[in-house]
Design a protein around this motif. Structure first.
Motif, short mmCIF file in Angstrom:
data_model
loop_
_atom_site.label_atom_id
_atom_site.label_comp_id
_atom_site.label_asym_id
_atom_site.label_seq_id
_atom_site.Cartn_x
_atom_site.Cartn_y
_atom_site.Cartn_z
N ARG A 90 0.83 -1.20 0.00
CA ARG A 90 0.00 0.00 0.00
C ARG A 90 0.87 1.26 0.00
NH1 ARG A 90 -4.28 0.01 4.54
NH2 ARG A 90 -4.99 -1.71 3.26
N TYR A 91 1.94 1.26 0.78
CA TYR A 91 2.86 2.39 0.83
C TYR A 91 3.49 2.63 -0.55
CZ TYR A 91 7.23 4.90 1.53
OH TYR A 91 8.27 5.77 1.41
N SER A 92 3.91 1.56 -1.20
CA SER A 92 4.53 1.69 -2.52
C SER A 92 3.54 2.29 -3.54
CB SER A 92 5.03 0.35 -3.02
OG SER A 92 6.06 -0.12 -2.20
N ALA A 93 2.29 1.85 -3.47
CA ALA A 93 1.29 2.37 -4.39
C ALA A 93 1.03 3.86 -4.14
CB ALA A 93 -0.02 1.59 -4.25
N LYS A 146 3.10 5.99 -2.66
CA LYS A 146 4.32 6.73 -3.00
C LYS A 146 4.42 6.93 -4.51
CE LYS A 146 9.29 6.64 -2.66
NZ LYS A 146 10.43 5.76 -2.63
N ASP A 147 4.12 5.90 -5.28
CA ASP A 147 4.17 6.02 -6.74
C ASP A 147 3.14 7.02 -7.25
OD1 ASP A 147 6.20 4.17 -6.83
OD2 ASP A 147 4.89 2.50 -7.39
N ALA A 148 1.99 7.10 -6.59
CA ALA A 148 0.93 7.99 -7.05
C ALA A 148 1.22 9.46 -6.74
CB ALA A 148 -0.40 7.59 -6.42
N TYR A 149 1.86 9.72 -5.60
CA TYR A 149 1.96 11.10 -5.15
C TYR A 149 3.37 11.66 -5.02
CZ TYR A 149 -2.93 10.53 -3.99
OH TYR A 149 -4.25 10.30 -4.08
N ALA A 157 -4.93 20.45 -8.17
CA ALA A 157 -6.35 20.55 -7.81
C ALA A 157 -7.09 19.26 -8.14
CB ALA A 157 -6.99 21.73 -8.55
N ASP A 158 -6.81 18.67 -9.28
CA ASP A 158 -7.44 17.40 -9.64
C ASP A 158 -7.05 16.28 -8.69
OD1 ASP A 158 -8.72 18.59 -11.78
OD2 ASP A 158 -7.22 17.93 -13.26
N MET A 159 -5.80 16.31 -8.23
CA MET A 159 -5.31 15.26 -7.35
C MET A 159 -6.03 15.28 -5.99
SD MET A 159 -1.38 14.43 -6.26
CE MET A 159 -1.10 15.99 -5.48
N VAL A 160 -6.33 16.48 -5.48
CA VAL A 160 -6.99 16.57 -4.18
C VAL A 160 -8.51 16.73 -4.28
CG1 VAL A 160 -4.96 17.44 -2.99
CG2 VAL A 160 -6.55 19.05 -4.03
N GLY A 161 -9.03 16.80 -5.51
CA GLY A 161 -10.47 16.81 -5.69
C GLY A 161 -11.10 18.18 -5.76
N PHE A 162 -10.34 19.22 -6.00
CA PHE A 162 -10.88 20.56 -6.15
C PHE A 162 -11.09 20.89 -7.62
CE2 PHE A 162 -8.47 21.61 -2.08
CZ PHE A 162 -9.59 21.43 -1.29
#
Length: 69
Positions: free
Chosen positions: A37-40, A42-45, A57-62
């Motif tokens: 889960r940590y690796s996923a 980390k890769d995403a963010y 903004a898209d990443m946090v939902g704004f």
């Protein structure tokens, strides 16, 4: 796995280490799933370089306000 199989409870013996090994195996399983889960996450963010304001903004939902030019 060999250690776990070696200390299985049978009709002939009651192994005290059985509960300890069960706890150890559950702990290791939790560690491995948390590591995945940590690796996923980390890769995403992480470590994707600079992001635009829209990407952030898209990443946090704004949603960004529209600029009426």
């Amino acid at each position: 796995m060999q250690l776990y199989r070696k200390n299985q409870v049978t009709d002939e013996q009651l192994c005290r280490a059985q509960s300890e090994l069960a706890h150890l195996s559950e702990t290791y399983s939790c560690y491995l799933s948390s590591l995945r889960r940590y690796s996923a996450i980390k890769d995403a963010y992480h470590s994707q370089g600079e992001r635009t304001v829209r990407q952030t903004a898209d990443m946090v939902g704004f949603k960004l306000p529209h600029d009426p030019k």
